[in-house]
Write a protein that holds these residues in place. Structure first.
Motif, PDB file in Angstrom:
ATOM      1  N   GLU A   1      46.690  35.417  42.863  1.00  0.00           N
ATOM      2  CA  GLU A   1      45.748  34.440  42.343  1.00  0.00           C
ATOM      3  C   GLU A   1      44.830  33.905  43.434  1.00  0.00           C
ATOM      4  O   GLU A   1      43.708  33.487  43.170  1.00  0.00           O
ATOM      5  CB  GLU A   1      46.487  33.255  41.701  1.00  0.00           C
ATOM      6  CG  GLU A   1      47.372  33.619  40.537  1.00  0.00           C
ATOM      7  CD  GLU A   1      48.812  33.829  40.953  1.00  0.00           C
ATOM      8  OE1 GLU A   1      49.713  33.451  40.191  1.00  0.00           O
ATOM      9  OE2 GLU A   1      49.038  34.376  42.046  1.00  0.00           O
TER      10      GLU A   1
ATOM     11  N   TRP B   1      37.103  38.194  39.932  1.00  0.00           N
ATOM     12  CA  TRP B   1      36.878  39.226  38.924  1.00  0.00           C
ATOM     13  C   TRP B   1      37.920  40.339  39.000  1.00  0.00           C
ATOM     14  O   TRP B   1      38.280  40.916  37.968  1.00  0.00           O
ATOM     15  CB  TRP B   1      35.466  39.800  39.038  1.00  0.00           C
ATOM     16  CG  TRP B   1      35.077  40.275  40.404  1.00  0.00           C
ATOM     17  CD1 TRP B   1      35.242  41.522  40.923  1.00  0.00           C
ATOM     18  CD2 TRP B   1      34.442  39.497  41.426  1.00  0.00           C
ATOM     19  NE1 TRP B   1      34.764  41.570  42.208  1.00  0.00           N
ATOM     20  CE2 TRP B   1      34.254  40.353  42.542  1.00  0.00           C
ATOM     21  CE3 TRP B   1      34.001  38.175  41.507  1.00  0.00           C
ATOM     22  CZ2 TRP B   1      33.656  39.910  43.723  1.00  0.00           C
ATOM     23  CZ3 TRP B   1      33.405  37.745  42.678  1.00  0.00           C
ATOM     24  CH2 TRP B   1      33.243  38.601  43.779  1.00  0.00           C
TER      25      TRP B   1
ATOM     26  N   ILE C   1      41.045  38.649  37.310  1.00  0.00           N
ATOM     27  CA  ILE C   1      40.881  38.402  35.876  1.00  0.00           C
ATOM     28  C   ILE C   1      40.747  39.708  35.100  1.00  0.00           C
ATOM     29  O   ILE C   1      41.413  39.917  34.081  1.00  0.00           O
ATOM     30  CB  ILE C   1      39.663  37.487  35.632  1.00  0.00           C
ATOM     31  CG1 ILE C   1      39.928  36.099  36.231  1.00  0.00           C
ATOM     32  CG2 ILE C   1      39.344  37.381  34.142  1.00  0.00           C
ATOM     33  CD1 ILE C   1      38.701  35.224  36.332  1.00  0.00           C
TER      34      ILE C   1
ATOM     35  N   ASN D   1      42.105  30.809  38.872  1.00  0.00           N
ATOM     36  CA  ASN D   1      41.940  32.193  38.431  1.00  0.00           C
ATOM     37  C   ASN D   1      42.938  32.535  37.327  1.00  0.00           C
ATOM     38  O   ASN D   1      42.601  33.230  36.361  1.00  0.00           O
ATOM     39  CB  ASN D   1      42.098  33.154  39.604  1.00  0.00           C
ATOM     40  CG  ASN D   1      40.926  33.107  40.562  1.00  0.00           C
ATOM     41  OD1 ASN D   1      39.856  32.596  40.227  1.00  0.00           O
ATOM     42  ND2 ASN D   1      41.108  33.632  41.753  1.00  0.00           N
ATOM     43  N   TYR D   2      44.170  32.049  37.465  1.00  0.00           N
ATOM     44  CA  TYR D   2      45.165  32.273  36.418  1.00  0.00           C
ATOM     45  C   TYR D   2      44.719  31.626  35.108  1.00  0.00           C
ATOM     46  O   TYR D   2      44.769  32.252  34.042  1.00  0.00           O
ATOM     47  CB  TYR D   2      46.514  31.705  36.845  1.00  0.00           C
ATOM     48  CG  TYR D   2      47.572  31.783  35.769  1.00  0.00           C
ATOM     49  CD1 TYR D   2      48.355  32.922  35.614  1.00  0.00           C
ATOM     50  CD2 TYR D   2      47.793  30.716  34.898  1.00  0.00           C
ATOM     51  CE1 TYR D   2      49.320  33.002  34.624  1.00  0.00           C
ATOM     52  CE2 TYR D   2      48.749  30.785  33.897  1.00  0.00           C
ATOM     53  CZ  TYR D   2      49.509  31.935  33.765  1.00  0.00           C
ATOM     54  OH  TYR D   2      50.457  32.007  32.769  1.00  0.00           O
TER      55      TYR D   2
ATOM     56  N   MET E   1      41.762  30.877  34.152  1.00  0.00           N
ATOM     57  CA  MET E   1      40.621  31.610  33.601  1.00  0.00           C
ATOM     58  C   MET E   1      41.074  32.882  32.907  1.00  0.00           C
ATOM     59  O   MET E   1      40.552  33.248  31.840  1.00  0.00           O
ATOM     60  CB  MET E   1      39.629  31.956  34.717  1.00  0.00           C
ATOM     61  CG  MET E   1      38.692  30.834  35.069  1.00  0.00           C
ATOM     62  SD  MET E   1      37.182  31.462  35.835  1.00  0.00           S
ATOM     63  CE  MET E   1      36.491  32.418  34.502  1.00  0.00           C
ATOM     64  N   ALA E   2      42.035  33.593  33.495  1.00  0.00           N
ATOM     65  CA  ALA E   2      42.541  34.820  32.888  1.00  0.00           C
ATOM     66  C   ALA E   2      43.186  34.516  31.540  1.00  0.00           C
ATOM     67  O   ALA E   2      42.965  35.242  30.557  1.00  0.00           O
ATOM     68  CB  ALA E   2      43.528  35.509  33.827  1.00  0.00           C
TER      69      ALA E   2
ATOM     70  N   HIS F   1      40.336  33.541  29.066  1.00  0.00           N
ATOM     71  CA  HIS F   1      39.492  34.678  28.699  1.00  0.00           C
ATOM     72  C   HIS F   1      40.255  35.654  27.806  1.00  0.00           C
ATOM     73  O   HIS F   1      39.711  36.165  26.813  1.00  0.00           O
ATOM     74  CB  HIS F   1      39.001  35.382  29.966  1.00  0.00           C
ATOM     75  CG  HIS F   1      38.005  36.469  29.709  1.00  0.00           C
ATOM     76  ND1 HIS F   1      36.984  36.366  28.784  1.00  0.00           N
ATOM     77  CD2 HIS F   1      37.874  37.716  30.261  1.00  0.00           C
ATOM     78  CE1 HIS F   1      36.262  37.481  28.784  1.00  0.00           C
ATOM     79  NE2 HIS F   1      36.800  38.314  29.661  1.00  0.00           N
TER      80      HIS F   1
END
Length: 407
Positions: free
Chosen positions: A79, A85, A88, A317-318, A320-321, A324
């Protein structure tokens, strides 16, 4: 310091030295002289105070040995070490989206109950399931007792893992998981959605109303427990996690950051619009501007539920993943603005140097560990603004070079 404490301290010194040189760590001192066993025995009284019977403690620990191979994983977190990008897109893959949609249909009744009971969007719960264990296919095969016991006695987070070890013993004592099935990740997380033992004791709920909760074997229990955890952490019913947005030319990027939330209406007044031209559903919601790929990447307004997802794993980042993937499971498409994929990730040494140089110029006071979280980005924004650069907080080779030149 007593003899066992000196043995433990000696092991740590040797282990860290060999780890720094990239060599395999030697067997711990406890494997020869009882240091590990002594460490575990110091927890016997705490176990008793938690209602763990002596026979349960003895049965769980009598043949226990440490697994020091897991210690080197403590600081290995993708992470924080990969470009957003890369992280993710690796998790939100087409096959995962397709499988998740199928499972949402197969377990529709389960997710109906989760939404009705907890108020958490089923797609968020399913996304966590997919990211944590590939929908149950990769729950881990490390003994939770052995992992938490090792980390309770060795490494830099012993106090945290002592609590997890004792919580794991409580789970066994209460009969939620059979010892032979109590397996999970190297850090002790287990089940379909990878609960830490203490989290299980706090938030796990049965999907059928049973007193027995099985997040290892029961999808219904795992999904209900996950929804309940997010509800307890403050999930706002009916609200999403965030929006991809389009920024107007000339917007002050220094407005980005978790500590600078504004209402959606205020962002609209600054010229920020939703990607794709769709309206924002609730203009009174508070949101912060997030630029995970810098000024050249997609931009987002993050709602309070984004911070709730981060309670599951403290990484933007986690979160967001998860968000998304949830959108993709719901029928959404990829982000509209491309990522700056030609920008290379800084190495760990470079990330540490970046933090050190920001500290040297009085802009950063956090831990120098190479993990570029919100504190580092905010310090970087201040440096970029001072240097006349776009203050997007995005770490690049160019901004590191500028720091080396003194700004």
């Amino acid at each position: 310091m007593d003899r066992s404490g000196k043995a433990l301290q000696g092991f740590l010194a040797v282990f860290l030295a060999t780890l720094a040189t990239g060599l395999a760590a030697p067997a711990p001192a406890g494997a020869q002289d009882g240091g590990f066993s002594s460490c575990i025995q110091t927890l016997r009284r705490d176990a008793s105070q938690r209602g763990i019977l002596p026979q349960v403690f003895e049965r769980s620990t009598s043949a226990l040995t440490p697994d020091t191979s897991i210690l080197r994983l403590l600081d290995s977190q993708p992470e924080f070490s990969r470009q957003p990008w890369e992280y993710i897109n690796g998790l939100v893959a087409a096959n995962r989206v397709a499988e998740g949609r199928q499972l949402l249909q197969r377990h529709r009744a389960v997710f109906d109950r989760v939404e009705q009971t907890t108020g958490v969007d089923r797609h968020i719960v399913a996304a966590i399931w997919g990211i944590e264990t590939s929908f149950g296919k990769a729950k881990g095969n490390t003994s939770v007792i052995r992992a938490t016991a090792t980390l309770a006695c060795y490494g830099r987070r012993q106090e945290f893992f002592r609590d997890e070890f004792l919580a794991a013993l409580q789970i066994i004592a209460r009969g939620h998981v059979a010892p032979q099935n109590f397996r999970g990740s190297w850090a002790g997380a287990f089940g379909h959605t990878q609960f830490m033992p203490s989290t299980f004791l706090r938030a796990a709920r049965s999907g059928s109303g049973s007193a027995h909760i099985d997040i290892v074997g029961s999808v219904a229990d795992a999904m209900m427990s996950t929804g309940n955890l997010l509800r307890e952490e403050g999930w706002a019913r009916g609200q999403g996690w965030g929006y991809e947005v389009v920024l107007p030319a000339g917007l002050d990027l220094g407005l980005a950051g978790r500590d600078r939330p504004q209402s959606i209406a205020q962002w609209e007044a600054r010229g920020v619009s939703r990607a794709g031209g769709r309206p924002f559903p609730r203009r009174g919601d508070m949101a912060f501007l997030h630029l995970p790929g810098g000024a050249r990447g997609p931009a987002f307004l993050m709602l309070p539920n984004f911070r709730v997802i981060m309670k599951y794993n403290n990484s933007e980042n986690y979160a967001m993943a998860v968000g998304h993937l949830a959108d993709r499971l719901h029928g959404g498409g990829p982000f509209m603005r491309p990522w700056p994929v030609t920008e290379r990730a800084l190495s760990r040494d470079e990330r540490i140097e970046l933090q050190q140089r920001l500290a040297q110029v009085g802009l950063y006071s956090g831990t120098v560990d190479g993990k570029l979280g919100a504190g580092t980005r905010e310090a970087l924004q201040r440096f970029q603004a001072r240097a006349g650069m776009a203050a997007d907080g995005f770490p690049t080779a160019a901004v590191l070079q500028r720091l080396r030149q003194g700004g």
